[in-house]
Write a protein that holds these residues in place. Structure first.
Motif, PDB file in Angstrom:
ATOM      1  N   MET A   3       0.821  -1.200   0.000  1.00 52.47           N
ATOM      2  CA  MET A   3       0.000   0.000   0.000  1.00 52.47           C
ATOM      3  C   MET A   3       0.864   1.264   0.000  1.00 52.47           C
ATOM      4  N   HIS A   4       1.837   1.285  -0.923  1.00 50.91           N
ATOM      5  CA  HIS A   4       2.693   2.446  -1.153  1.00 50.91           C
ATOM      6  C   HIS A   4       3.595   2.771   0.046  1.00 50.91           C
ATOM      7  N   CYS A   5       3.838   1.766   0.884  1.00 53.81           N
ATOM      8  CA  CYS A   5       4.791   1.930   1.985  1.00 53.81           C
ATOM      9  C   CYS A   5       5.977   0.987   1.854  1.00 53.81           C
ATOM     10  N   GLY A   6       6.032   0.224   0.773  1.00 52.10           N
ATOM     11  CA  GLY A   6       7.069  -0.784   0.626  1.00 52.10           C
ATOM     12  C   GLY A   6       8.471  -0.232   0.477  1.00 52.10           C
ATOM     13  N   ASP A   7       8.603   1.051   0.120  1.00 53.41           N
ATOM     14  CA  ASP A   7       9.934   1.649  -0.033  1.00 53.41           C
ATOM     15  C   ASP A   7      10.475   2.211   1.274  1.00 53.41           C
TER      16      ASP A   7
END
Length: 281
Positions: A68-72
């Protein structure tokens, strides 16, 4: 917005038969974004998304959709508001995050508590038990549209984030092309549970007003959301006795993909990614 709005003390009645009851996890149809063939393997998808993020650096988050766009981000403490039965929290915990979820649904929270390394409580985001806690990420997947106090929710999320913490919201898009086609029968309206429907401008206004910066707002370029919205909107229209419009799904999917790559926001869901930037002085 819904007019008239339900009274706050009546909102719970709208969810007596909601999908979270019984502990079943919702299907995430809104953030699996790569515009590639569904048969492609995970490594190929990751490569394509990384390439697109490099080509469009100002919209990098649109293609860095893992977790959910927090993987980085380096794993830290993550709060999911409206966690349901914990499907996303399980993924976050497996990725090394200290995963914490809140929801009003007691049955869903009971299911979430069974997931290893996941904490879950029955509360809302304004609960004073959260006052002393800070998080590196806050996720809200199809939640903000259900809440009667969006301005206060944005401010509360800002307050609960650490410096450099990230807020991610996914919500139905007022400017969606299927909304234009189906009008009052569009599934994204979900009357009376959805109290407010947002577009890029309204989300940006709320995020800026709460103090967020480095704001990216976009629609995922995946096509599966079209199938979902067309099927359910068609059923709603049929039940209401509305004459069904002719819909070319393949055309809608192509338009969805290319518009997303251009940065237009006409997808069925819209995503906000905003950072709490440290303040100095």
């Amino acid at each position: 917005w819904l007019d008239p709005l339900p009274r706050t003390d009546e909102l719970g009645k709208l969810y007596a038969n909601y999908y979270t009851h019984g502990g079943s996890a919702p299907v995430d149809r809104s953030v699996d974004s790569p515009p590639v063939d569904e048969g492609a393997g995970p490594w190929l998808k990751l490569m394509i998304k990384s390439l697109l993020a490099a080509i469009f650096p100002s919209r990098r988050m649109q293609f860095k959709s893992e977790l959910m766009h927090c993987g980085d981000k380096s794993p830290g403490r993550l709060l999911e508001v409206g966690c349901g039965s914990g499907a996303f929290l399980a993924k976050a915990a497996a990725a090394g995050w200290r995963a914490y979820g809140i929801d009003f649904d007691e049955k869903a929270i009971m299911a979430a508590r069974k997931i290893p390394d996941v904490q879950a409580e029955v509360m809302d985001v304004h609960d004073t038990r959260l006052d002393s806690q800070r998080f590196d990420g806050i996720a809200m997947n199809n939640v903000i549209e259900h809440l009667p106090d969006p301005k206060e929710v944005f401010s509360r999320c800002y307050e609960l984030l650490e410096d450099n913490g990230r807020l991610v919201m996914v919500t139905p898009n007022l400017d969606a092309q299927c909304h234009e086609i189906y009008s009052k029968n569009w599934r994204g309206l979900e009357v009376p549970r959805h109290l407010y429907i947002y577009n890029e401008q309204s989300l940006r206004h709320l995020a800026l007003g709460a103090g967020f910066s480095d704001i990216q707002i976009f629609c995922p370029p995946n096509g599966s959301q079209i199938d979902f919205m067309v099927e359910l909107s068609t059923e709603i229209a049929r039940k209401s006795g509305t004459e069904l419009p002719a819909v070319d799904r393949r055309r809608l999917k192509r338009r969805n993909m290319f518009s997303a790559l251009r940065g237009d926001t006409i997808g069925e869901w819209i995503v906000l990614v905003a950072e709490r930037t440290p303040s100095f002085g």
